[in-house]
Motif scaffolding. Structure first.
Motif, PDB file in Angstrom:
ATOM      1  N   UNK A 289      63.578 -26.229   0.011  1.00  0.00           N
ATOM      2  CA  UNK A 289      64.716 -26.135  -0.651  1.00  0.00           C
ATOM      3  C   UNK A 289      64.541 -26.639  -2.021  1.00  0.00           C
ATOM      4  N   UNK A 290      63.979 -27.633  -2.199  1.00  0.00           N
ATOM      5  CA  UNK A 290      63.884 -28.048  -3.681  1.00  0.00           C
ATOM      6  C   UNK A 290      62.608 -27.604  -4.165  1.00  0.00           C
ATOM      7  N   UNK A 291      61.627 -26.825  -3.535  1.00  0.00           N
ATOM      8  CA  UNK A 291      60.575 -26.281  -3.886  1.00  0.00           C
ATOM      9  C   UNK A 291      60.769 -25.250  -4.998  1.00  0.00           C
ATOM     10  N   UNK A 292      61.799 -24.432  -4.621  1.00  0.00           N
ATOM     11  CA  UNK A 292      62.189 -23.232  -5.213  1.00  0.00           C
ATOM     12  C   UNK A 292      62.294 -23.369  -6.724  1.00  0.00           C
ATOM     13  N   UNK A 293      63.142 -24.649  -6.675  1.00  0.00           N
ATOM     14  CA  UNK A 293      63.740 -25.022  -8.318  1.00  0.00           C
ATOM     15  C   UNK A 293      62.512 -25.717  -8.962  1.00  0.00           C
ATOM     16  N   UNK A 294      61.801 -26.336  -8.464  1.00  0.00           N
ATOM     17  CA  UNK A 294      60.612 -26.902  -9.268  1.00  0.00           C
ATOM     18  C   UNK A 294      59.359 -26.340  -9.768  1.00  0.00           C
ATOM     19  N   UNK A 295      59.218 -24.975  -9.430  1.00  0.00           N
ATOM     20  CA  UNK A 295      57.919 -24.470  -9.527  1.00  0.00           C
ATOM     21  C   UNK A 295      57.909 -23.821 -11.119  1.00  0.00           C
ATOM     22  N   UNK A 296      56.635 -24.105 -11.645  1.00  0.00           N
ATOM     23  CA  UNK A 296      56.586 -23.985 -13.012  1.00  0.00           C
ATOM     24  C   UNK A 296      55.849 -22.644 -13.257  1.00  0.00           C
ATOM     25  N   UNK A 297      56.512 -21.600 -14.014  1.00  0.00           N
ATOM     26  CA  UNK A 297      56.012 -20.321 -14.099  1.00  0.00           C
ATOM     27  C   UNK A 297      55.481 -20.257 -15.337  1.00  0.00           C
ATOM     28  N   UNK A 298      55.058 -21.006 -15.984  1.00  0.00           N
ATOM     29  CA  UNK A 298      54.315 -21.129 -17.194  1.00  0.00           C
ATOM     30  C   UNK A 298      53.234 -21.984 -17.288  1.00  0.00           C
ATOM     31  N   UNK A 299      51.982 -21.632 -17.703  1.00  0.00           N
ATOM     32  CA  UNK A 299      50.863 -22.642 -17.603  1.00  0.00           C
ATOM     33  C   UNK A 299      51.239 -23.704 -18.881  1.00  0.00           C
TER      34      UNK A 299
ATOM     35  N   UNK B 226      46.057 -18.509  -8.505  1.00  0.00           N
ATOM     36  CA  UNK B 226      45.266 -19.714  -8.370  1.00  0.00           C
ATOM     37  C   UNK B 226      45.565 -20.588  -9.653  1.00  0.00           C
ATOM     38  N   UNK B 227      45.644 -20.051 -10.683  1.00  0.00           N
ATOM     39  CA  UNK B 227      45.876 -20.812 -12.192  1.00  0.00           C
ATOM     40  C   UNK B 227      47.391 -21.420 -12.084  1.00  0.00           C
ATOM     41  N   UNK B 228      48.229 -20.876 -11.585  1.00  0.00           N
ATOM     42  CA  UNK B 228      49.652 -21.268 -11.188  1.00  0.00           C
ATOM     43  C   UNK B 228      49.398 -22.316 -10.155  1.00  0.00           C
ATOM     44  N   UNK B 229      48.952 -22.024  -9.128  1.00  0.00           N
ATOM     45  CA  UNK B 229      48.762 -23.196  -8.009  1.00  0.00           C
ATOM     46  C   UNK B 229      48.304 -24.371  -8.661  1.00  0.00           C
TER      47      UNK B 229
END
Length: 382
Positions: free
Chosen positions: A22-32, A330-333
């Protein structure tokens, strides 16, 4: 139940990861991180410098100072400044004495051109945000969730194996059954592996990422060429000759044909243009590096997860050409490694595995967990 089995059961129950979807969906970074730095500098720098230029213009008042004749009144001098600022045309003579004119309008529109530069620099990030970020967000959310679930499945599998081993009357038969299950890949995670393999054959994300960097590189080079053009043609001429003998004033004999004028803001525009051009030139290698990092795989993350049973995306040599969506993922992971809870635990297990003398006894997380559970002591040595 013995004390060692009770302790092993508690250790395995504590090894399970909590559900944080639930909290993971809001904290993902979509830019390097490097892309965020480029966006901040390329867009923020011209906006900041233009705001300083406009603030100076509003505080200093007139941007031009013309040397009117002494017989001009105050209103006539003010009219001269206004007319010369509106025209911004330099009247001179060439080597043969012929009259020539040169427009200096680029100086007037220079602050607004930097606003256009800031908008152009933001376009590649808009492209990434609306064309690639939604799909990338779904991919990251699914893969991170599946990696953590794979870790939890391994721990639950060890719990089940421990109960079977305790109930088994023949330890050798149990370990034969365990080795056969590993050979026949009963412990594999087909959904995750096939999803990663599918992403290896997709190229939508990598195409948009390369296009984004190419556009940014093009805009940086175009801005630098534009600033060089201004310096070579205009930014070395802070003084010019203005003519106000037009319209009703054309027949007035007391008005000189040319009036010398000086641009008050000239040095400020020079500093702004040199600052923007220098920073943009330094950012060009950063953009090239961001594009070139797609030419090699980041195998460190997946190699840690190969400790999971039958997760051998690397060992089966499924990683071929790195220009695909899997490499981008992989880079974004790696950029979202804080959201991947199982990575830190498996990384610690990997470090323990490297420091273990009998490495053949610890080659998957199942073996490590069985070592914790005390099953290795009953495993027959061959």
């Amino acid at each position: 139940m013995s004390l060692s089995h009770t302790a092993a059961e508690y250790m395995l129950s504590d090894a399970l990861l909590p559900d944080a979807s639930s909290s993971r969906a809001k904290g993902l970074r979509l830019e390097l991180p490097s892309d965020r730095l480029l966006k901040f500098v390329t867009v923020g720098l011209p906006l900041f410098l233009v705001s300083l230029a406009f603030a100076r213009e509003f505080s200093a008042g007139s941007q031009i100072s013309c040397f009117s004749p002494t017989n001009f009144t105050g209103k006539q001098s003010a009219y001269t400044d206004t007319a010369c600022w509106d025209s911004l045309i330099h009247h001179g003579f060439d080597a043969e004495g012929r009259a020539i004119t040169k427009s200096l309008w680029a100086l007037k529109v220079f602050p607004y051109s930097l606003l256009v530069v800031a908008v152009l620099m933001y376009l590649p990030y808009l492209l990434w945000r609306y064309a690639a970020a939604p799909a990338l967000h779904c991919d990251l959310l699914f893969i991170i969730d599946e990696l953590d679930k794979s870790y939890n499945r391994s721990v639950r599998l060890v719990q089940h194996m421990k109960k079977i081993q305790q109930a088994s009357a023949e330890p050798e038969q149990f370990w034969e059954e365990y080795e056969r299950a590993r050979r026949e890949r009963y412990f594999e995670f087909p959904l995750l592996e096939r999803y990663l393999t599918c992403k290896q054959h997709a190229h939508a994300l990598v195409f948009i990422y390369i296009l984004r960097n190419l556009l940014l590189l093009l805009f940086l080079a175009a801005t630098c060429l534009y600033l060089v053009f201004l310096h070579l043609n205009i930014f070395f001429q802070d003084e010019f000759s203005c003519s106000i003998k037009t319209g009703l004033l054309q027949a007035e004999p007391h008005i000189p044909p040319l009036i010398p004028c000086k641009l008050v803001f000239f040095s400020v525009f020079q500093i702004i243009s040199v600052s923007v051009g220098s920073v943009y030139v330094l950012l060009i290698p950063v953009v090239i590096y961001n594009a070139l990092q797609l030419c090699q795989w980041d195998k460190g993350l997946l190699s840690v997860y190969e400790m999971l049973p039958a997760f051998d995306l690397l060992s089966r040599r499924m990683l071929t050409c790195p220009l695909n969506d899997l490499n981008i993922i992989l880079l974004f992971l790696r950029a979202n490694i804080s959201e991947l809870t199982s990575f830190s635990r498996l990384n610690a297990v990997s470090a323990l595995r490297e420091a273990t003398a009998n490495k053949e006894d610890i080659d998957t997380v199942i073996d490590f967990m069985t070592l914790l559970a005390g099953l290795e002591t009953t495993k027959p040595k061959h």
